[in-house]
Design a protein around this motif. Structure first.
Motif, short mmCIF file in Angstrom:
data_model
loop_
_atom_site.label_atom_id
_atom_site.label_comp_id
_atom_site.label_asym_id
_atom_site.label_seq_id
_atom_site.Cartn_x
_atom_site.Cartn_y
_atom_site.Cartn_z
N ASP A 109 0.83 -1.20 0.00
CA ASP A 109 0.00 0.00 0.00
C ASP A 109 0.87 1.26 0.00
N ASP A 110 1.98 1.22 0.76
CA ASP A 110 2.90 2.36 0.78
C ASP A 110 3.59 2.52 -0.58
N TYR A 111 4.02 1.40 -1.14
CA TYR A 111 4.66 1.45 -2.46
C TYR A 111 3.71 2.06 -3.49
N ASP A 112 2.48 1.57 -3.51
CA ASP A 112 1.51 2.06 -4.49
C ASP A 112 1.23 3.55 -4.29
N ALA A 113 1.12 3.98 -3.05
CA ALA A 113 0.85 5.38 -2.78
C ALA A 113 1.99 6.28 -3.25
N ILE A 114 3.23 5.85 -2.97
CA ILE A 114 4.40 6.61 -3.40
C ILE A 114 4.46 6.73 -4.91
N MET A 115 4.26 5.62 -5.59
CA MET A 115 4.32 5.65 -7.05
C MET A 115 3.17 6.47 -7.63
N ASP A 116 2.01 6.39 -7.01
CA ASP A 116 0.85 7.16 -7.50
C ASP A 116 1.10 8.66 -7.41
N VAL A 117 1.53 9.13 -6.24
CA VAL A 117 1.72 10.57 -6.06
C VAL A 117 2.97 11.04 -6.80
N ASN A 118 4.10 10.35 -6.57
CA ASN A 118 5.38 10.86 -7.03
C ASN A 118 5.62 10.68 -8.53
N VAL A 119 5.01 9.66 -9.13
CA VAL A 119 5.23 9.40 -10.56
C VAL A 119 3.96 9.67 -11.37
N ARG A 120 2.87 9.00 -11.03
CA ARG A 120 1.62 9.24 -11.74
C ARG A 120 1.23 10.71 -11.68
N GLY A 121 1.42 11.33 -10.52
CA GLY A 121 1.07 12.74 -10.37
C GLY A 121 1.85 13.63 -11.32
N VAL A 122 3.15 13.40 -11.42
CA VAL A 122 3.98 14.17 -12.35
C VAL A 122 3.53 13.94 -13.78
N PHE A 123 3.26 12.68 -14.11
CA PHE A 123 2.85 12.34 -15.47
C PHE A 123 1.52 13.01 -15.81
N LEU A 124 0.51 12.88 -14.93
CA LEU A 124 -0.80 13.45 -15.22
C LEU A 124 -0.75 14.97 -15.35
N CYS A 125 -0.08 15.63 -14.43
CA CYS A 125 -0.01 17.09 -14.49
C CYS A 125 0.70 17.55 -15.75
N SER A 126 1.77 16.86 -16.12
CA SER A 126 2.49 17.22 -17.34
C SER A 126 1.62 16.97 -18.57
N LYS A 127 0.96 15.83 -18.59
CA LYS A 127 0.10 15.47 -19.73
C LYS A 127 -0.93 16.55 -20.02
N HIS A 128 -1.58 17.05 -18.97
CA HIS A 128 -2.66 18.00 -19.18
C HIS A 128 -2.16 19.44 -19.32
N ALA A 129 -0.98 19.72 -18.81
CA ALA A 129 -0.43 21.07 -18.94
C ALA A 129 0.26 21.29 -20.28
N LEU A 130 0.81 20.24 -20.86
CA LEU A 130 1.66 20.40 -22.05
C LEU A 130 0.99 21.10 -23.23
N PRO A 131 -0.27 20.84 -23.56
CA PRO A 131 -0.86 21.58 -24.67
C PRO A 131 -0.81 23.10 -24.47
N HIS A 132 -1.00 23.53 -23.23
CA HIS A 132 -0.96 24.97 -22.93
C HIS A 132 0.48 25.48 -22.87
N LEU A 133 1.38 24.67 -22.36
CA LEU A 133 2.79 25.06 -22.31
C LEU A 133 3.39 25.15 -23.71
N ARG A 134 3.00 24.26 -24.58
CA ARG A 134 3.48 24.32 -25.96
C ARG A 134 3.06 25.62 -26.63
N ALA A 135 1.86 26.05 -26.34
CA ALA A 135 1.34 27.28 -26.96
C ALA A 135 2.12 28.51 -26.53
N ARG A 136 2.76 28.43 -25.34
CA ARG A 136 3.44 29.61 -24.81
C ARG A 136 4.93 29.37 -24.56
N LYS A 137 5.45 28.26 -25.11
CA LYS A 137 6.87 27.93 -24.94
C LYS A 137 7.24 27.99 -23.45
#
Length: 254
Positions: A109-137
């Motif tokens: 449960d600890d392993y899954d929580a760490i991977m969810d927040v620390n890796v999945r969180g980075v991936f999800l935030c980047s995924k959804h931010a990138l279209p807007h970041l690309r538009a503004r370099k």
């Protein structure tokens, strides 16, 4: 000082520790700041509220309750930045958790929580931010760790997660270089935050080990990391991408 004048920055894990310092520094430097966190209040009651710190500099900001492992909440945080301030220039993936255990003793449960927040969180935030970041370099600043570059005692899951963040940073830097989106990461060493306060106060053996392994004559502060994040978020780092910048007092130089 306005090194981020008129820019829009989304900072995850913004209520406490390093995230608080980064968000406050960005606001002081002229950014409109979206504070994304699962809580409004800092983890330690003696820590100054990020809202008070931003108010002191007359910064523009808004708070969005956000669990970075939940894709819908991540989309909402990004959409809030765009709707409130007109776009997105900087994403700081700071939200993270830490549980200590060697691999054979680590609860899954600890392993899954760490991977969810620390890796999945980075991936999800980047995924959804990138279209807007690309538009503004724009810029992505990820929070890795020295434990993503070297091993750390009894921290198997955490080391795995931060190693993943470091290499995800490199790959996204390559994928979006042509779009002029800078993707870098910070690798903090021992930073005096709520996350490690109990160990610093109650475990003298561990404290002595940390001091021995940090060549600089003090531990880092959240502001040390915030200043490095400011550089990576500013125009000054336009030719810097795919870099993992250690902010560790020399820990990884040994």
């Amino acid at each position: 000082m306005t090194r981020l004048a008129e820019s829009v920055a989304l900072v995850t894990g913004a209520s406490s520790g390093i995230g608080n310092a980064i968000a406050s520094t960005f606001g002081r430097e002229g950014a409109n700041v979206v504070l994304a966190d699962v809580r409004r209040d800092p983890k330690l009651t003696e820590e100054e509220s990020v809202f008070d710190r931003l108010d002191a500099t007359d910064a523009e900001y808004t708070f969005v309750e956000t669990d970075v492992t939940d894709e819908g909440q991540v989309e909402n945080a990004v959409d809030t930045a765009v709707s409130e301030f007109g776009g997105l220039d900087v994403l700081v993936n700071n939200a993270g958790i830490y549980y200590q255990a060697p691999a054979e003793e680590a609860p899954m449960d600890d392993y899954d929580a760490i991977m969810d927040v620390n890796v999945r969180g980075v991936f999800l935030c980047s995924k959804h931010a990138l279209p807007h970041l690309r538009a503004r370099k724009g810029k992505i600043v990820n929070l890795a760790s020295i434990y993503g570059l070297v091993g750390g005692g009894q921290s198997a899951a955490y080391c795995a997660s931060k190693g993943a963040v470091a290499n995800l940073t490199r790959q996204m830097a390559l994928d979006y270089a042509e779009d002029e989106v800078n993707v870098n990461a910070l690798a903090p060493g021992i930073i005096e935050t709520a996350q490690n306060a109990e160990w610093r106060e109650t475990d003298p053996v561990l404290l002595e080990d940390w001091q021995r392994r940090t060549p600089w004559p003090r531990f880092g502060t959240p502001e040390d990391v915030a200043n490095a994040a400011l550089f990576l978020a500013s125009d000054e780092s336009d030719f810097v991408t795919g870099t993992i910048l250690s902010v560790d007092g020399g820990w990884t130089a040994q």
